[in-house]
Design an enzyme around this catalytic site. Sequence first.
Site, PDB file in Angstrom:
ATOM      1  N   SER A 106       0.807  -1.232   0.000  1.00 46.36           N
ATOM      2  CA  SER A 106       0.000   0.000   0.000  1.00 46.36           C
ATOM      3  C   SER A 106       0.840   1.282   0.000  1.00 46.36           C
ATOM      4  O   SER A 106       0.443   2.264  -0.646  1.00 46.36           O
ATOM      5  CB  SER A 106      -0.982   0.004   1.180  1.00 46.36           C
ATOM      6  OG  SER A 106      -0.311  -0.050   2.420  1.00 46.36           O
ATOM      7  N   SER A 149      -8.844  10.802 -29.525  1.00 44.78           N
ATOM      8  CA  SER A 149     -10.263  10.566 -29.778  1.00 44.78           C
ATOM      9  C   SER A 149     -10.530  10.296 -31.252  1.00 44.78           C
ATOM     10  O   SER A 149     -10.110  11.065 -32.126  1.00 44.78           O
ATOM     11  CB  SER A 149     -11.082  11.779 -29.330  1.00 44.78           C
ATOM     12  OG  SER A 149     -12.432  11.653 -29.725  1.00 44.78           O
ATOM     13  N   ARG A 207       0.758  -8.699 -17.520  1.00 48.20           N
ATOM     14  CA  ARG A 207       1.030  -8.366 -18.919  1.00 48.20           C
ATOM     15  C   ARG A 207       2.463  -8.630 -19.367  1.00 48.20           C
ATOM     16  O   ARG A 207       2.739  -8.648 -20.570  1.00 48.20           O
ATOM     17  CB  ARG A 207       0.664  -6.904 -19.177  1.00 48.20           C
ATOM     18  CG  ARG A 207      -0.782  -6.560 -18.852  1.00 48.20           C
ATOM     19  CD  ARG A 207      -1.775  -7.406 -19.627  1.00 48.20           C
ATOM     20  NE  ARG A 207      -3.153  -6.942 -19.403  1.00 48.20           N
ATOM     21  CZ  ARG A 207      -4.221  -7.408 -20.045  1.00 48.20           C
ATOM     22  NH1 ARG A 207      -4.077  -8.368 -20.944  1.00 48.20           N
ATOM     23  NH2 ARG A 207      -5.421  -6.938 -19.776  1.00 48.20           N
ATOM     24  N   GLN A 220      -6.685   9.477 -24.120  1.00 50.97           N
ATOM     25  CA  GLN A 220      -6.453   8.813 -25.399  1.00 50.97           C
ATOM     26  C   GLN A 220      -6.911   9.664 -26.568  1.00 50.97           C
ATOM     27  O   GLN A 220      -7.893  10.409 -26.472  1.00 50.97           O
ATOM     28  CB  GLN A 220      -7.196   7.466 -25.416  1.00 50.97           C
ATOM     29  CG  GLN A 220      -6.910   6.610 -26.634  1.00 50.97           C
ATOM     30  CD  GLN A 220      -7.486   5.209 -26.492  1.00 50.97           C
ATOM     31  OE1 GLN A 220      -8.301   4.941 -25.615  1.00 50.97           O
ATOM     32  NE2 GLN A 220      -7.070   4.302 -27.355  1.00 50.97           N
TER      33      GLN A 220
END
Length: 255
Positions: A55, A89, A192, A87
């Site tokens: 944390s 558009s 990932r 991001q």
Amino acid sequence: MNVTLISHTPEPEKLIAAAARLCYSDAGASDIMNNFTNEKAADFVDMLASMGHESPMEHVSFTFAIEGISRACSHQLVRHRIASYSQKSQRYVNENGFEYILPPEIAAVPEAKAEFEKQMNAVTESYEKIAEILTESHKKSFIAQGLSEKEAASKARKKAYEDARFVLPNACETKIVVTMNARSLFNFFKHRCCNRAQWEIRELAIEMYRLCYAAAPNIFKNAGPSCCFGKCTEGKMSCGKPDEVREFFKNLRGE
């Protein structure tokens, strides 16, 4: 693909150590942080990692500028919820002549590559045609509402993009700015950087890991796919190559 670490919390290791120490001290956070040397902060971060006490790592963040990835990749990226995203558009940006990402497996097979490029060209033509048709339709409507020719044309083009984009493929190139805290990055890298991740987001995650490790090695030496720190968590779906993965990340860290 181009990934740049454009910003991160200053002295991230000292900040994490100070935040954790504060829980057990009556001194102020600033004083605690000032009393930490780089070496003591590194040892403290190692101790936190060994305890699974993550944390305090939420107090430091890393911001990346990412270009040259597909919409398929960005859709996977934004599933990591504890993060901030900005991001490019497709609603407001004209995608005429859009760039696209060619998967290596398709590029390696001439027939597949030819068919892929054929479809990308067809989509480009469809996008441009739909946008042109909608622009003319919206322009007439706006003129009827009392807008000038120039105002109607400008507004019509922008409105046309938001519907024409529905024909665009997952392969369409996008750009995105991403901010994650260190704890979220630990989770991101665990999933990932794994061999089982899809090739494009794995390539992205490994590059992000490399940049993070260069900026804060004592934090991110404890990050990576689960097999680097014990048993693979993929169970029967494991790639079966833990030693190869461990060696890859050791080399990446220059160990």
